[in-house]
Design an enzyme around this catalytic site. Structure first.
Site, PDB file in Angstrom:
ATOM      1  N   GLU A   1      -8.188   8.205   6.445  1.00 49.04           N
ATOM      2  CA  GLU A   1      -8.560   8.752   7.753  1.00 49.04           C
ATOM      3  C   GLU A   1      -9.091  10.181   7.690  1.00 49.04           C
ATOM      4  O   GLU A   1      -8.482  11.105   8.228  1.00 49.04           O
ATOM      5  CB  GLU A   1      -7.364   8.675   8.703  1.00 49.04           C
ATOM      6  CG  GLU A   1      -6.858   7.252   8.882  1.00 49.04           C
ATOM      7  CD  GLU A   1      -5.772   7.129   9.942  1.00 49.04           C
ATOM      8  OE1 GLU A   1      -5.234   8.159  10.366  1.00 49.04           O
ATOM      9  OE2 GLU A   1      -5.487   5.989  10.343  1.00 49.04           O
TER      10      GLU A   1
ATOM     11  N   HIS B   1      -3.251  11.024   1.395  1.00 49.25           N
ATOM     12  CA  HIS B   1      -2.835  10.686   2.757  1.00 49.25           C
ATOM     13  C   HIS B   1      -2.255  11.959   3.391  1.00 49.25           C
ATOM     14  O   HIS B   1      -1.049  12.102   3.569  1.00 49.25           O
ATOM     15  CB  HIS B   1      -1.815   9.538   2.733  1.00 49.25           C
ATOM     16  CG  HIS B   1      -1.667   8.804   4.045  1.00 49.25           C
ATOM     17  ND1 HIS B   1      -1.856   7.448   4.177  1.00 49.25           N
ATOM     18  CD2 HIS B   1      -1.355   9.241   5.281  1.00 49.25           C
ATOM     19  CE1 HIS B   1      -1.649   7.086   5.434  1.00 49.25           C
ATOM     20  NE2 HIS B   1      -1.337   8.158   6.132  1.00 49.25           N
TER      21      HIS B   1
ATOM     22  N   ARG C   1       0.847  -1.193   0.000  1.00 47.73           N
ATOM     23  CA  ARG C   1       0.000   0.000   0.000  1.00 47.73           C
ATOM     24  C   ARG C   1       0.883   1.245   0.000  1.00 47.73           C
ATOM     25  O   ARG C   1       1.731   1.395   0.887  1.00 47.73           O
ATOM     26  CB  ARG C   1      -0.909  -0.003   1.231  1.00 47.73           C
ATOM     27  CG  ARG C   1      -1.756   1.252   1.327  1.00 47.73           C
ATOM     28  CD  ARG C   1      -2.654   1.299   2.567  1.00 47.73           C
ATOM     29  NE  ARG C   1      -3.311   2.605   2.612  1.00 47.73           N
ATOM     30  CZ  ARG C   1      -3.583   3.287   3.713  1.00 47.73           C
ATOM     31  NH1 ARG C   1      -3.302   2.775   4.901  1.00 47.73           N
ATOM     32  NH2 ARG C   1      -4.147   4.464   3.646  1.00 47.73           N
TER      33      ARG C   1
ATOM     34  N   GLU D   1      -4.401  -0.640   7.924  1.00 47.75           N
ATOM     35  CA  GLU D   1      -3.275  -0.295   8.795  1.00 47.75           C
ATOM     36  C   GLU D   1      -3.438  -1.015  10.123  1.00 47.75           C
ATOM     37  O   GLU D   1      -4.538  -1.083  10.670  1.00 47.75           O
ATOM     38  CB  GLU D   1      -3.200   1.217   9.107  1.00 47.75           C
ATOM     39  CG  GLU D   1      -2.708   2.056   7.960  1.00 47.75           C
ATOM     40  CD  GLU D   1      -2.609   3.546   8.307  1.00 47.75           C
ATOM     41  OE1 GLU D   1      -2.398   3.887   9.497  1.00 47.75           O
ATOM     42  OE2 GLU D   1      -2.761   4.364   7.384  1.00 47.75           O
TER      43      GLU D   1
ATOM     44  N   ASN E   1      -8.419   1.089   9.484  1.00 45.16           N
ATOM     45  CA  ASN E   1      -7.136   1.287  10.168  1.00 45.16           C
ATOM     46  C   ASN E   1      -7.404   1.111  11.659  1.00 45.16           C
ATOM     47  O   ASN E   1      -8.116   1.917  12.263  1.00 45.16           O
ATOM     48  CB  ASN E   1      -6.593   2.702   9.939  1.00 45.16           C
ATOM     49  CG  ASN E   1      -6.199   2.952   8.487  1.00 45.16           C
ATOM     50  OD1 ASN E   1      -6.247   2.047   7.650  1.00 45.16           O
ATOM     51  ND2 ASN E   1      -5.803   4.171   8.202  1.00 45.16           N
TER      52      ASN E   1
ATOM     53  N   TYR F   1      -5.768   0.542  15.471  1.00 49.96           N
ATOM     54  CA  TYR F   1      -4.573   0.586  16.313  1.00 49.96           C
ATOM     55  C   TYR F   1      -4.820   0.208  17.767  1.00 49.96           C
ATOM     56  O   TYR F   1      -3.987  -0.408  18.396  1.00 49.96           O
ATOM     57  CB  TYR F   1      -3.931   1.978  16.273  1.00 49.96           C
ATOM     58  CG  TYR F   1      -3.176   2.236  14.990  1.00 49.96           C
ATOM     59  CD1 TYR F   1      -1.845   1.874  14.858  1.00 49.96           C
ATOM     60  CD2 TYR F   1      -3.806   2.805  13.897  1.00 49.96           C
ATOM     61  CE1 TYR F   1      -1.151   2.079  13.674  1.00 49.96           C
ATOM     62  CE2 TYR F   1      -3.118   3.021  12.704  1.00 49.96           C
ATOM     63  CZ  TYR F   1      -1.789   2.655  12.595  1.00 49.96           C
ATOM     64  OH  TYR F   1      -1.112   2.849  11.425  1.00 49.96           O
TER      65      TYR F   1
HETATM   66  C1  GBH Z   1      -2.224   6.441  11.269  1.00 49.79           C
HETATM   67  O1  GBH Z   1      -3.268   7.066  11.976  1.00 49.79           O
HETATM   68  C2  GBH Z   1      -1.810   7.230  10.041  1.00 49.79           C
HETATM   69  O2  GBH Z   1      -2.658   6.906   8.941  1.00 49.79           O
HETATM   70  C3  GBH Z   1      -0.377   6.951   9.647  1.00 49.79           C
HETATM   71  O3  GBH Z   1       0.030   7.871   8.671  1.00 49.79           O
HETATM   72  C4  GBH Z   1       0.520   6.998  10.863  1.00 49.79           C
HETATM   73  O4  GBH Z   1       1.865   6.822  10.541  1.00 49.79           O
HETATM   74  C5  GBH Z   1       0.050   5.941  11.823  1.00 49.79           C
HETATM   75  O5  GBH Z   1      -1.240   6.248  12.214  1.00 49.79           O
HETATM   76  C6  GBH Z   1       0.849   5.841  13.110  1.00 49.79           C
HETATM   77  O6  GBH Z   1       0.633   6.947  13.927  1.00 49.79           O
HETATM   78  O7  GBH Z   1      -2.167  12.444  19.717  1.00 49.79           O
HETATM   79  O8  GBH Z   1      -3.952  12.102  21.333  1.00 49.79           O
HETATM   80  O9  GBH Z   1      -4.382  13.354  19.351  1.00 49.79           O
HETATM   81  C7  GBH Z   1      -3.695   6.362  13.121  1.00 49.79           C
HETATM   82  C8  GBH Z   1      -4.841   7.032  13.838  1.00 49.79           C
HETATM   83  C9  GBH Z   1      -5.524   8.822  15.213  1.00 49.79           C
HETATM   84  C10 GBH Z   1      -3.638   7.584  15.839  1.00 49.79           C
HETATM   85  C11 GBH Z   1      -5.087   9.958  16.093  1.00 49.79           C
HETATM   86  C12 GBH Z   1      -3.156   8.708  16.706  1.00 49.79           C
HETATM   87  C13 GBH Z   1      -3.692  10.678  17.862  1.00 49.79           C
HETATM   88  C14 GBH Z   1      -4.107  10.753  19.267  1.00 49.79           C
HETATM   89  N1  GBH Z   1      -4.377   8.087  14.719  1.00 49.79           N
HETATM   90  N2  GBH Z   1      -4.258   9.503  17.190  1.00 49.79           N
HETATM   91  S1  GBH Z   1      -3.618  12.263  19.958  1.00 49.79           S
END
Ligand code: GBH
Length: 468
Positions: free
Chosen positions: A163, A118, A73, A372, A305, A307
Site C-alpha cells: 500500500e 509493510h 502472507r 488483503e 487489497n 476493503y
Molecule cells: C490495510 O490497509 C493495512 O495494509 C493493514 O496493515 C491493516 O491492518 C488493514 O488495512 C486494516 O486496517 O482513517 O479515514 O484515513 C487498508 C487500507 C486505507 C484502510 C486507509 C483505512 C483509512 C481511512 N486503508 N483507510 S481514514
C-alpha cells in the site's frame, strides 16, 4: 470452481504482530518511534509486544494449520534483519527467525508470500530523509537483494511494498501514520514516486539475477476501494470518479501496468491546482528518469487489497494546496451499506467483483491475488462473530462470480488478518483477526473466532470439491 493451486491464505505484518521490538539486536523502526511519542496512537498503545509472534511463532503456526491454509502472507521487519537499514550489518538472529518461520511453513505444506515492506522503515533511514530521499530506492534495492539471496530459495511469492498510497498519504500528508509528517501537497507525491522507483529496482534485480534460478513472482500490493459516481447520469460526478480513481488505484497501477507513467488525469489535476494557487515550481508530481530502470512491466501479478466501496461526487477542494484539493472528489457512503467496527469500512462485497472486472479489463487480464480482505467486528467483543462470518461468505461468493462469470484470473485470496493485532492508529481497539488474541494475558493466548471456523470450512469445501 477454484483451481487446484488456488491460494487460500491469511495475512499479517511484522510490526502488527511480532513485538520483540528490541530483541536480539533489532534496530528501531519508524513505528517504534511514532508509538513512543505521546498522542499519536489510541491510548498510547504500541507494538513493543503486540502478539509476541517473535517468541510465539509456534502458536501462529498452529493457528495457520487449524485454518487449513495453503498460503500465509507475512512481512519481514527490515530493521530486524538490517538494524541500520543497510547491508553493512546483518542481524543473524533476525535471519534465523525468518528462516525458521519459512521452513516451518514449508514443512507444513504452507507456501509463504513475503512482503518486504509493510510500513516499518528502519529509523536510521528515516534519519537520512526516509522515503523522501532519492537514495532510498537503492537502499531498498539492496535490502530486497539481500532477502532474495537469503530466503528466495524457498519463497516464491514476493511483494515489495504494501500500500504505497497509505504510506505516502497517511504517513506524509495526513500525519496519522509514521513518520507523522504533514507536508501538504508535495511530500506524498515524492514518497509515492520513490516507492515506485524502489519497487521497480527490486523487481529488475529479481528479474535479472534471481528469477532464472528461483522462478518466483514479484509484485506490489495496491489498495483501492471500488468507486462509482454518486449520480451515474451526472457528468461532474463521473469526472470526479475518474479523478478519484487516478489518485488511488491508478496512481501506482498505471505506471506499473499501463504506461510507465502516472495517469494523465492525475498530473493535469495537480498542475491545474498548482496554477490556481499561484505555485510556480515544476510539477509537484515528479517525473520518472529515462536513465533509471523502467517502471512499466514491473509486476508479475496484480496484488489487490480490497476493503470497501465509495460513491463519488464533485467537490473536496478545500482552498489549500493539498492532496484533497488536487483530488477534488468527495466520497460518500450509500446508506444501504452496513458499517463494520471501523468507520471507514462499509461492507460491499459486490464492489470486489466490480473492481476485479475493472482490473481485468484495464490491466490486460493479469493474474490477481487478493492480498488483503477483512472485516472488524462491530460492538463488544464476541467470539461468535456472526457478521464477520457473513462477510467472508459473501465476499468469497463475489470473488467466485468474478472468476466464473467474468473470467477474472484470480489466483488466491488472503484474509486479513490471521490474528487480532496492533491496528496502527487504532492500537488494539480494532480487531481484524480470525483468531482472538488476549492482550491482557502475558501468553497472548489465541482463540479461534467463529469466523475462523467458517473460513476453515470454506477452504475445506473448495478443496474437496476439486478432489471429488
Ligand atoms: C490495510 O490497509 C493495512 O495494509 C493493514 O496493515 C491493516 O491492518 C488493514 O488495512 C486494516 O486496517 O482513517 O479515514 O484515513 C487498508 C487500507 C486505507 C484502510 C486507509 C483505512 C483509512 C481511512 N486503508 N483507510 S481514514
Amino acid at each position: 470452481m477454484f483451481s487446484r493451486d488456488f491460494a487460500w491464505g491469511a495475512g499479517s505484518a511484522a510490526y502488527q504482530i511480532e513485538g520483540g521490538w528490541q530483541s536480539d539486536g533489532k534496530g528501531p523502526s519508524i513505528w517504534d518511534t511514532f508509538c513512543h511519542e505521546k498522542g499519536k496512537v489510541f491510548q498510547e498503545h504500541n507494538g513493543d509486544v503486540a502478539c509476541n509472534s517473535y517468541e510465539l511463532w509456534d502458536k501462529d503456526l498452529e493457528c495457520i494449520q487449524q485454518l487449513g491454509l495453503t498460503h500465509y502472507r507475512l512481512s519481514l521487519s527490515w530493521a530486524r534483519l538490517l538494524p541500520d537499514g543497510t547491508t553493512r550489518h546483518v542481524n543473524q538472529k533476525g535471519v534465523q527467525y525468518y528462516n525458521k518461520v519459512i521452513d516451518d511453513l514449508l514443512a507444513c505444506n504452507v507456501s509463504p508470500m513475503v512482503t518486504l515492506y509493510h510500513f516499518d522503515l528502519p529509523q536510521a533511514l528515516q534519519d537520512q530523509g526516509g522515503w523522501k530521499s532519492a537514495g532510498i530506492a537503492t537502499l531498498f534495492d539492496s535490502y530486497a537483494k539481500f532477502c532474495f539471496e537469503t530466503f528466495g530459495d524457498r519463497v516464491k511469492l514476493w511483494l515489495t511494498v504494501n500500500e504505497p498510497r497509505v504510506c505516502a498519504k497517511m504517513g506524509h500528508e495526513d500525519g496519522i501514520h509514521a513518520p507523522g509528517l504533514k507536508e501538504l501537497g508535495t511530500t506524498a507525491y515524492l514518497v509515492g514516486h520513490n516507492m515506485l522507483r524502489a519497487h521497480a529496482m527490486a523487481w529488475h534485480t529479481y528479474n535479472s539475477f534471481y528469477r532464472p534460478k528461483q522462478k518466483g513472482a514479484v509484485s506490489l500490493a495496491i489498495n483501492s476501494d471500488w468507486l462509482e459516481p454518486l449520480n451515474p447520469g451526472c457528468k461532474e460526478d463521473i469526472a470526479a470518479t475518474e479523478r478519484d480513481l487516478a489518485f488511488t488505484l491508478q496512481w501506482f497501477a498505471w505506471p506499473v501496468f499501463v504506461t510507465g507513467d502516472y495517469p494523465e488525469v492525475m498530473r493535469s489535476a495537480i498542475d491545474t491546482q498548482s496554477e490556481k494557487m499561484g505555485y510556480s515550481g515544476s510539477s509537484r508530481l515528479p517525473r520518472f528518469s529515462k536513465d533509471e530502470p523502467a517502471i512499466l512491466g514491473t509486476a508479475d501479478f496484480f496484488a489487490l487489497n480490497y476493503y470497501t466501496s465509495r460513491k463519488v461526487k464533485a467537490g473536496g477542494d478545500c482552498g489549500q494546496m493539498c492532496m484533497r484539493s488536487d483530488q477534488n472528489a468527495e466520497e460518500v457512503l450509500d446508506p444501504s451499506w452496513p458499517i463494520s467496527g471501523v468507520f471507514w469500512l462499509a461492507v460491499v462485497p459486490t464492489g470486489l467483483r466490480k473492481l476485479l472486472k475493472y482490473i481485468k479489463d484495464t490491466f490486460n487480464n493479469p493474474p490477481v491475488y487478493i492480498t488483503e480482505s477483512g472485516f472488524s467486528q462491530v460492538g463488544p467483543l464476541q467470539i461468535k462473530d456472526v457478521q464477520r462470518c457473513e462477510f467472508y461468505r459473501d465476499t468469497i461468493l463475489e470473488m467466485a462470480k468474478a472468476i466464473e462469470e467474468d473470467g477474472v484470473n484470480v489466483r488466491g485470496y488472503f484474509a486479513w488478518s490471521l490474528l487480532d493485532n496492533f491496528e496502527w492508529t487504532d492500537g488494539y481497539s480494532v480487531r481484524f483477526g480470525l483468531f482472538h488474541v488476549d492482550f491482557s494475558d502475558a501468553m497472548r493466548s489465541r482463540t479461534i473466532y467463529m469466523s475462523g471456523e467458517e473460513y476453515a470450512k470454506i477452504i475445506i469445501k473448495h478443496k474437496s470439491a476439486i478432489d471429488n
